[in-house]
Each structure stands twice: as C-alpha cells, then as structure tokens.
Design an enzyme around this catalytic site. Structure first.
Site, PDB file in Angstrom:
ATOM      1  N   LYS A  28     -59.734 -59.200 105.589  1.00 19.08           N
ATOM      2  CA  LYS A  28     -59.860 -59.026 104.141  1.00 19.08           C
ATOM      3  C   LYS A  28     -61.084 -59.772 103.602  1.00 19.08           C
ATOM      4  CE  LYS A  28     -55.630 -57.062 103.575  1.00 19.08           C
ATOM      5  NZ  LYS A  28     -55.246 -56.911 104.987  1.00 19.08           N
TER       6      LYS A  28
HETATM    7  C1  LIG Z   1     -54.727 -55.870 105.811  1.00 18.78           C
HETATM    8  C2  LIG Z   1     -54.656 -56.022 107.299  1.00 18.78           C
HETATM    9  C3  LIG Z   1     -54.541 -54.906 108.159  1.00 18.78           C
HETATM   10  C4  LIG Z   1     -54.424 -53.487 107.641  1.00 18.78           C
HETATM   11  O1  LIG Z   1     -55.628 -53.007 107.112  1.00 18.78           O
HETATM   12  P1  LIG Z   1     -55.625 -51.721 106.144  1.00 18.78           P
HETATM   13  O2  LIG Z   1     -57.008 -51.621 105.645  1.00 18.78           O
HETATM   14  O3  LIG Z   1     -54.640 -52.049 105.059  1.00 18.78           O
HETATM   15  O4  LIG Z   1     -55.212 -50.566 106.960  1.00 18.78           O
HETATM   16  C5  LIG Z   1     -54.529 -55.122 109.526  1.00 18.78           C
HETATM   17  N1  LIG Z   1     -54.588 -56.371 110.036  1.00 18.78           N
HETATM   18  C6  LIG Z   1     -54.686 -57.465 109.232  1.00 18.78           C
HETATM   19  C7  LIG Z   1     -54.723 -58.817 109.856  1.00 18.78           C
HETATM   20  C8  LIG Z   1     -54.732 -57.337 107.849  1.00 18.78           C
HETATM   21  O5  LIG Z   1     -54.808 -58.438 107.075  1.00 18.78           O
END
Ligand SMILES: *Cc1c(COP(=O)(O)O)cnc(C)c1O
Length: 495
Positions: free
Chosen positions: A112
C-alpha cells in the site's frame, strides 16, 4: 489535449485527472476510468537504463495529463525518497524459477505504501490546481494495513488532516501498535467498540451527511478518501510493472518485446488491475494470474464467468486478501464490455441486490489474458517452508499464496516466459504466521522474539517500521462507541 476520465456507470460526464483524484469516487457510485489508453512515449529498451523515479514520471505523465511536468516530478520526488529502505524502491529478486517484485520497502512494509506515499502530494497538488482552498480531511476505516499506510503518507503533509477508525479488537497486535504510535500533529487514530463493518459504515455515513458537509465547509474543511478505488492510488501502481520489465531487460533475462507473466495476490483487485493497465500502455505483459486465498470468489469468477459473493467469509493468515467484494474488478468489467456504462451499471446493480451476476461470453473473451488460481491455508504454509528451505528466501503469507498458485498451476505451462510475482508484504509484518509455517517450535514465542528469530534465520535487516514500534510511546488512546464517530471527528477538527 487532456486525457479525461468518466464513471464506469455513466459515460456522459467527464473530469480531468486531478478532479478524479480529488473526488475519489464518481457521484453515481461508479469508478473513474480513462477514456482511452495512451502509449508509453519511450522505447522498451530504455526502461532498462532508468531509475524508479524516472520510470514513475514516464508512466504517470500518460495518465495525469493535467499535472505539469514540474508538479509531477515534485510529487514523485517527495514520495519515493529515503522513506524507502532501498534506492531501488521496488527491487526484483530472483529465487528459484521465479522473480519476486518486492513492494514492501516503504514506511509501513506493505505494498500500500507504493501508492499511499504519493497520493497526499497528488491530492494537495490537485486541490491547488482546482482552487480548492479548504483543508482536506481524509477519513478512513481500516482493518489493519491501509490505515497505517495512509497515516504514514499523510502525516505532516501541509493542508491535510487524517482520521483513521479501526475496530478496537479486530486488528493484530503489531498493526494496532503501528497505528497508535503514529506521529504527526495532523493525525488522529480512534478505536471503535465494534467490528470493521461498523467502522466502515460509520465512515460512509459521515461522507454522505449533507448537513455535516455544510458545517465543515463553513469551518474550512472538506472530506476526501484514500480508498483504493481512487485513480491516485491506481496510477502509481502501474509504475512498478514497467520497472520490473526494465529490470528483466537489464538482467538480460529477456529482450525488448518478449513477454513477462505476472502473478498477483489479490483482494480488492487494484494491484492486478494496474498490471492490466501496464499492458494497455505497451508493457509486454503475457498472462495476468490472479491469486486468491480461501476466499476464492475471483477464482470462481474467472473459471465460470459468474461472480457470487453469497458464501461464508473465511478468516485466513493473509487477511488483506480476505474480501468478497473486489471493488476494482468493476473497472475491468467496464473495459471488457467495450466501455458500455449501462451494461456495467446493470451488473453492479445485480451485485448489490442479489450479491451475484454473470457476464456474457463476449466479456469472458475480452478477459482471456486473466487466469485465476487459489491456495488453501495448508498450501500457503507449505510454500513458505519450501521456498525458505530451497533458497533461504522468506515469503510473507500473501506473497506465498501467489507463489503457491504459480508453482502448482502455471509454472509448467508458461515455458520460458519469466514470472514476476508481486511480493506485497514484508515477512516481518506477519512474523507469527511465517515462522510457524517454517517450524512449529516457534509457536510459543512472543511477537518481538519472533522478529529477532526471523532476522537470524533470514539474514535480512529488521525494517525500521518494526524497530520504531518496539519501544514507541502510545500517542492515540481514544476508544469510542460506534455511534460517537461524528463527535470524535468534530472534536479533532476543533483542535
Ligand atoms: C492490500 C493487500 C493485498 C491485496 O491487494 P489488492 O490491490 O486489494 O488486490 C495483498 N497483499 C497485501 C499485503 C495487501 O496489503
């Protein structure tokens, strides 16, 4: 000519990129999509010789056309600096027959950060461009990762404040510690006596409260959202797929024009959609492999063409993928039906009333580059153990889901095409699950003991994000009932 954006549910009204960043969601509840896909302006070969920041500029300028060169370079420079613990920003690591694109070197050690470290700058720049003089107040409900990444991104950014609500007893000990120790005079973290849904619906209520909006305007504030449907989060995620392609070229693994496959551990469908957008601008992406955990609603969708959220919600060791409504899938559906906003709106209506919809054959054909796979909890743990034992490389639980899916279902049929597996979190963030997967004997150890043990066996540096919270003082200790959110917001803004 500016690239314009319209809603996936109504093609008529168009906005510029900076307006879409400020608004987040379209008024009709749809998501903003670009009206066409521009092509990369530099040759593929040249990707091998440029930095992450330069790649970011080449990719983002295609989508954010109403930002000037100076504005965009300023945003990129502020975001991708020494907040990241490596100059490469998103290093590509080879282990066995796959490449792991490490997206966890930012402030909160999860992917993120790749978007949330730049969103505050894109947003404040957008505010200036659109003569928005009110202070931007970001409201977020979090089940763990997003809240901390948004806090870290917006902390001390002039012209913004951020308020994060989390379920008091619904996040991990490390996640809570990360949030309640957050510094920055413009930050506010509040525990809710309730679950994530209570926090989420509370935030939605605040967003749609017209009277509150008026009061806040009087006081000089406007609400905005750092949610993953904002194009200001999607566009920065396209960058690292172009960067990975450059790394493969530089390593001599491919020559310009050869394909790479991508494997993405998926929840809200934002990360893998960015890979699809990368393909659209001319990065030779072959297969897009969408990996799910036991909440395999997307796997079933790619198998059958039917999306059905009516099923039990499973709590897994990859919590950021525990999700039954993948919001960003709506953008893929829109593109797959040739930009037919009416058709898309109808599918979304079915999803909200019946919890399910089925797409026609023509749309399935348009999504042929996508494949789905899923890994059970057992398979995920076995994959962490296998990769550690064979290569000494430690995967977090989310990355392990993707790695398992790739090795079980795809590695044999993909020939010599390199696989880039999106590595979405540092194993240090999920040390308890990761270490128990490697050896049961770690079961009884404390959280920070496990961190030290992981450091010992993996030989990687303990991230700053973890060291910082070990002895950090708690700065946010407010806990409220779920009906007290509005007062809490007003109280913080009156400070
Ligand atoms: C948010 C997240 C995901 C999923 O990603 P999306 O873009 O929502 O599909 C996968 N792994 C981690 C560690 C995340 O924080």
């Amino acid at each position: 000519m500016n690239l314009m954006y319209s809603s996936t549910r109504n093609a008529e009204k168009q906005v510029t990129a900076s307006q879409a960043v400020l608004k987040g969601l379209a008024d009709d509840g749809g998501l903003f999509v670009p009206e066409h896909f521009p092509k990369l302006a530099i040759s593929l070969d040249s990707l091998a010789g440029i930095s992450y920041q330069e790649t970011a500029y080449e990719v983002m300028k295609l989508f954010l056309t109403d930002y000037t060169e100076e504005e965009l370079k300023y945003c990129i420079g502020q975001a991708y600096d020494d907040k990241f613990d490596t100059k490469e920003i998103a290093p590509l690591r080879e282990a066995g027959d796959a490449y792991y694109l490490e997206l966890f070197h930012g402030a909160t050690i999860a992917f993120k950060d790749m978007a949330l470290s730049i969103l505050p700058y894109l947003m404040t720049t957008a505010a200036k461009k659109n003569h928005e003089t009110r202070e931007i107040v970001i409201l977020t409900a979090t089940s763990g990762d997003t809240g901390k990444a948004a806090l870290a991104g917006f902390a001390d950014v002039p012209g913004t404040r951020i308020i994060v609500f989390y379920p008091k007893n619904g996040v991990s000990a490390i996640q809570e510690k990360q949030m309640v120790t957050q510094k920055g005079a413009n930050t506010c973290v509040i525990g809710i006596r309730g679950n994530f849904d209570d926090a989420q619906s509370g935030v939605k209520r605040l967003f749609s409260d017209k009277q509150l909006e008026e009061e806040l305007t009087q006081e000089g504030f406007c609400f905005s959202s750092a949610n993953s449907i904002n194009i200001g989060r999607l566009v920065p995620q396209i960058v690292y797929y172009a960067y990975a392609y450059g790394c493969l070229l530089k390593a001599g693994r491919i020559t310009a024009g050869d394909p790479m496959n991508v494997v993405v551990p998926t929840g809200n469908f934002g990360n893998i959609l960015a890979a699809f957008y990368a393909k659209k601008i001319g990065i030779p992406v072959g297969r897009l492999i969408c990996a799910s955990n036991e909440n395999k609603v997307l796997y079933d969708f790619f198998q059958t063409g039917a999306y059905d959220r009516n099923r039990p919600f499973v709590l897994t060791s990859s919590p950021s993928m525990d999700i039954l409504i993948s919001s960003n899938l709506e953008r893929l559906l829109y593109h797959a039906c040739g930009g037919d906003a009416r058709m898309n709106a109808k599918l979304m209506q079915e999803l909200s009333t019946a919890g399910r919809y089925t797409v026609p054959e023509s749309m399935r054909d348009a999504m042929q580059d996508f494949s789905g796979g899923y890994a059970t909890e057992e398979e995920t743990f076995a994959e962490i153990r296998r990769v550690y034992e064979q290569y000494g490389y430690v995967l977090d639980t989310h990355t392990a889901v993707a790695s398992s899916v790739y090795h079980k279902d795809f590695s044999e049929t993909c020939g010599n095409v390199p696989a880039v597996i999106a590595s979405t979190a540092s194993p240090y963030k999920f040390a308890r699950s990761v270490m128990s997967a490697i050896d049961e004997k770690y079961h009884s150890m404390g959280d920070f003991e496990l961190i030290d043990e992981l450091h010992r066996i993996a030989g990687t540096q303990i991230p700053r994000a973890i060291e910082e919270i070990r002895n950090a003082p708690v700065l946010h200790d407010t806990v409220i009932g779920k009906d007290e959110m509005e007062q809490a917001v007003k109280h913080f803004l009156a400070r």
